[in-house]
Design a protein around this motif. Structure first.
Motif, PDB file in Angstrom:
ATOM      1  N   ASN A 167       2.685  -7.110  -3.100  1.00 60.59           N
ATOM      2  CA  ASN A 167       1.541  -7.542  -1.842  1.00 60.59           C
ATOM      3  C   ASN A 167       1.752  -6.453  -0.934  1.00 60.59           C
ATOM      4  O   ASN A 167       0.374  -6.258  -0.633  1.00 60.59           O
ATOM      5  N   LEU A 168       2.605  -5.858  -0.243  1.00 57.77           N
ATOM      6  CA  LEU A 168       2.399  -5.031   0.532  1.00 57.77           C
ATOM      7  C   LEU A 168       1.976  -3.790   0.182  1.00 57.77           C
ATOM      8  O   LEU A 168       0.960  -3.420   1.354  1.00 57.77           O
ATOM      9  N   HIS A 169       1.132  -2.841  -0.740  1.00 57.18           N
ATOM     10  CA  HIS A 169       0.877  -2.296  -1.316  1.00 57.18           C
ATOM     11  C   HIS A 169      -0.397  -3.010  -2.118  1.00 57.18           C
ATOM     12  O   HIS A 169      -1.249  -1.801  -1.067  1.00 57.18           O
ATOM     13  N   GLN A 222      -8.652  -7.290  -2.123  1.00 63.93           N
ATOM     14  CA  GLN A 222      -8.493  -9.079  -2.880  1.00 63.93           C
ATOM     15  C   GLN A 222      -7.788  -9.689  -3.488  1.00 63.93           C
ATOM     16  O   GLN A 222      -7.157 -10.290  -3.299  1.00 63.93           O
ATOM     17  N   ARG A 239       3.170  -0.495  -9.350  1.00 65.11           N
ATOM     18  CA  ARG A 239       2.678  -0.039  -7.342  1.00 65.11           C
ATOM     19  C   ARG A 239       1.540   0.602  -7.936  1.00 65.11           C
ATOM     20  O   ARG A 239       0.763   0.535  -7.271  1.00 65.11           O
ATOM     21  N   PHE A 279      10.780   1.793  -2.111  1.00 65.71           N
ATOM     22  CA  PHE A 279      10.750   0.438  -1.621  1.00 65.71           C
ATOM     23  C   PHE A 279      11.406  -0.400  -0.670  1.00 65.71           C
ATOM     24  O   PHE A 279      12.146   0.201  -0.247  1.00 65.71           O
ATOM     25  N   TYR A 280      11.060  -1.334  -0.090  1.00 63.11           N
ATOM     26  CA  TYR A 280      11.689  -1.494   0.905  1.00 63.11           C
ATOM     27  C   TYR A 280      12.573  -2.529   0.556  1.00 63.11           C
ATOM     28  O   TYR A 280      12.408  -3.190   0.175  1.00 63.11           O
ATOM     29  N   ARG A 322      -2.131  -4.604   0.160  1.00 62.30           N
ATOM     30  CA  ARG A 322      -3.032  -5.178   1.393  1.00 62.30           C
ATOM     31  C   ARG A 322      -2.668  -3.568   2.167  1.00 62.30           C
ATOM     32  O   ARG A 322      -4.513  -3.477   2.501  1.00 62.30           O
ATOM     33  N   LEU A 323      -1.950  -2.261   1.791  1.00 60.68           N
ATOM     34  CA  LEU A 323      -2.007  -1.199   2.106  1.00 60.68           C
ATOM     35  C   LEU A 323      -3.219  -0.672   0.813  1.00 60.68           C
ATOM     36  O   LEU A 323      -4.539   0.987   1.635  1.00 60.68           O
ATOM     37  N   MET A 324      -3.952  -0.412   0.076  1.00 67.96           N
ATOM     38  CA  MET A 324      -5.051  -0.524  -0.996  1.00 67.96           C
ATOM     39  C   MET A 324      -6.387  -1.040  -0.777  1.00 67.96           C
ATOM     40  O   MET A 324      -7.219  -0.996  -1.258  1.00 67.96           O
ATOM     41  N   CYS A 325      -5.932  -2.260   0.443  1.00 63.17           N
ATOM     42  CA  CYS A 325      -6.717  -3.202   0.905  1.00 63.17           C
ATOM     43  C   CYS A 325      -7.934  -3.931  -0.303  1.00 63.17           C
ATOM     44  O   CYS A 325      -8.638  -4.140  -0.815  1.00 63.17           O
ATOM     45  N   LEU A 359      12.240  -6.356   1.018  1.00 61.33           N
ATOM     46  CA  LEU A 359      11.896  -7.307  -0.270  1.00 61.33           C
ATOM     47  C   LEU A 359      11.387  -7.449  -1.629  1.00 61.33           C
ATOM     48  O   LEU A 359      12.444  -6.722  -1.897  1.00 61.33           O
ATOM     49  N   THR A 360      11.212  -8.144  -2.022  1.00 64.31           N
ATOM     50  CA  THR A 360      10.520  -8.778  -3.395  1.00 64.31           C
ATOM     51  C   THR A 360      10.301  -7.575  -4.779  1.00 64.31           C
ATOM     52  O   THR A 360       9.416  -7.684  -3.261  1.00 64.31           O
ATOM     53  N   GLU A 392       6.863  -8.769  -3.270  1.00 64.61           N
ATOM     54  CA  GLU A 392       6.531  -8.742  -1.993  1.00 64.61           C
ATOM     55  C   GLU A 392       5.993  -7.384  -1.847  1.00 64.61           C
ATOM     56  O   GLU A 392       5.220  -6.941  -0.860  1.00 64.61           O
TER      57      GLU A 392
END
Lengths: 246, 308
Positions: free
Chosen positions: B100-102, B109, B146, B89-90, B104-107, B93-94, B97
């Motif tokens: 949330n990043l994942h 909504q 995730r 993980f980053y 967006r990565l997986m598109c 980031l929490t 977060e």
């Protein structure tokens, strides 16, 4: 693609690299400010061109090669070091798109440093006597153009740092490259080969430190090669590379 | 018949002449919990990495939902969630977060997917903690959160209990069972811990030195576990010879646990006992026993292939 760029942007939140970016912009500006402060007098107005360009030279010669190489190395290799690469590459995006998003986000990262240092110079300049009278739009535009040129030239060097980071899957070699670039550039800038070496060509194109050897065509050709060759290498290498770590 | 969720055929990966994976065939059907079993270094992770397109196979094919995995076929990975080797993980980031990043990565909504994944994995209360402050068990659970965030139809978990304490192992096992039952996700779990696979899997593939030794349903595998007569005698060597020579029993073994094991169809315990006693051997125990899955696994691995 927008989602990928958003992902890259989100990764910088609370990153320790932001402190480095801040330092990279503030330190040269502070140094120039202190030097100017030392020589300041009420009888002499601020020479804005000199003020801006002293900082530009420090940025071009020392700060940008070292700091930007580290930042780009971090941007490209952090997925391996933080072991998030599996997740990045098992999404519905091709590897080329992942790389493209990183190259896109590299620009605002470098821009932030350059913009901040430029604004710091502009802001701190007004501390000195007569600064408001001597600053013209012409000077401001010309100096902003030089900072923008340095930014573009430094951006052209990002594929080299990215290639090193991806090959070794760590940002440490990219950091080493940055230090090597500073040392080698200082050596080569005194020779007639200044425009054939990407880092010294950047320096000479942006600051004209060696007017006798400032052939723009050679310099820009060098920069074009420095941008394209590692970029093509990365595209081929990363598309086919096996990912074992992460 | 429904299309397999995952089909692997003749998968090979060679490194400078070393065969890391050698001709692996696998098939996962809808609803399977597939236990991918093998010792450390057997080739499980390399196989999984090839399934997910992280490593290019030397030869062979991987099909996910009927589509070949390789260049230009990344869209199918939207149907797959995975935690491979270690959930990274980053650290800045929490938990939320990172999710949330994942997202967006997986598109994806729908932001509620993050909340649902965190609740499912029991991490809702820790959502605002940085991932770098998570324990390994929490990271494993966040990795699963995730992996299920985008509603995958196939979940691939590579050694999800590595480094966990017994409580952590149990929590992950229950979570996997829950996901299979409630979300109807097909799951592939790799492990070198046999008991873990035994409690979870409906289908098992056993890999050793890059070769798939056996693939069968857990039920069939349990049936295969051979019955034997266990004997405790005062003279192992003589007993072994007598059983072979007089009763024609071929598969008699002395095990390290102090038992003489007689594997043979149509064993005659009474006859064995009479023979041994008649020849002056003291038989202190004679019991009908059955191999555990662990015994079977050891025999399979040591033999390098499946036995009846």
């Amino acid at each position: 693609m927008v989602d990928l760029i958003a992902c890259e942007w989100m990764k910088w939140k609370r990153s320790r690299m932001l402190w480095l970016m801040l330092l990279g912009a503030v330190l040269p500006a502070l140094l120039v400010f202190l030097v100017e402060l030392n020589g300041a007098s009420d009888s002499k107005s601020l020479d804005w061109v000199n003020y801006f360009e002293t900082n530009l030279q420090i940025m071009a010669m020392l700060m940008c090669p070292a700091l930007f190489s580290l930042l780009i190395g971090y941007l490209f290799a952090r997925e391996f070091q933080e072991r998030t690469v599996n997740n990045m590459l098992t999404g519905p995006h091709s590897r080329l798109r992942v790389l493209t998003a990183k190259f896109i986000i590299a620009f605002p990262v470098l821009l932030a440093v350059m913009l901040l240092t430029f604004l710091l110079m502009l802001g701190t300049g007004f501390f000195f006597h007569g600064a408001g009278d001597t600053l013209t739009m012409s000077i401001l535009g010309k100096e902003a153009g030089k900072y923008a040129l340095l930014l573009m030239l430094q951006y052209a060097l990002t594929p080299i740092s990215a290639a090193v980071a991806l090959l070794w899957r760590s940002y440490i070699p990219a950091m080493g490259l940055g230090i090597f670039a500073v040392i080698s550039e200082l050596t080569i800038m005194q020779s007639k080969y200044i425009m054939y070496y990407p880092w010294s060509a950047t320096l000479n194109l942006a600051t004209n430190m060696s007017p006798g050897h400032n052939s723009a065509s050679i310099g820009y050709s060098t920069m074009a090669l420095a941008f394209v060759v590692p970029l093509v290498f990365i595209a081929f290498y990363f598309r086919r590379a096996d990912v074992h770590s992460g | 018949m429904a299309q397999p969720v995952l089909q692997v055929q003749g998968l090979c990966k060679h490194y400078k002449g070393v065969k890391a994976v050698d001709g692996v065939d696998m098939q996962l059907n809808q609803g399977d919990i597939y236990g991918f079993l093998g010792q450390n270094g057997a080739g499980k992770t390399t196989t999984i990495r090839m399934m997910m397109g992280l490593i290019r196979p030397s030869s062979g094919t991987v099909k996910l939902f009927g589509e070949s995995v390789g260049e230009g076929s990344n869209a199918v990975l939207r149907k797959v969630g995975s935690v491979i080797e270690y959930p990274g993980f980053y650290p800045n980031l929490t938990a939320i977060e990172n999710l949330n990043l994942h997202r967006r990565l997986m598109c994806i909504q729908d932001k509620n997917a993050m909340e649902e994944a965190l609740h499912t994995t029991g991490l809702w209360d820790a959502r605002n903690r940085k991932a770098s402050n998570f324990s390994l068990g929490m990271k494993q659970r966040l990795g699963i959160a995730r992996a299920i965030l985008h509603g995958p139809e196939l979940l691939i978990l590579d050694e999800p209990t590595n480094g966990l304490d017994p409580m952590g192992i149990k929590e992950i096992r229950l979570l996997i069972q829950d996901l299979a039952q409630k979300r109807k996700i097909t799951i592939l779990v790799s492990s070198h811990i046999l008991s873990e696979v035994e409690q979870l899997a409906t289908k098992v593939g056993i890999i050793h030195r890059g070769v798939m030794l056996e693939e069968s349903t857990m039920t069939a595998l349990k049936h295969k576990n051979r019955q034997y007569i266990g004997l405790q005698v005062d003279d192992f060597s003589k007993s072994q010879d007598l059983l072979r020579d007089e009763l024609g029993i071929r598969d008699v073994r002395m095990e390290d646990d102090g038992w003489l094991r007689v594997y043979d169809d149509g064993q005659q315990p009474g006859e064995m006992n009479r023979l041994l006693v008649r020849e002056g051997i003291e038989v202190s125990s004679l019991v009908a026993m059955k191999d555990s899955l662990e015994d079977y696994f050891v025999r399979l691995v040591e033999g390098g292939g499946a036995r009846g």
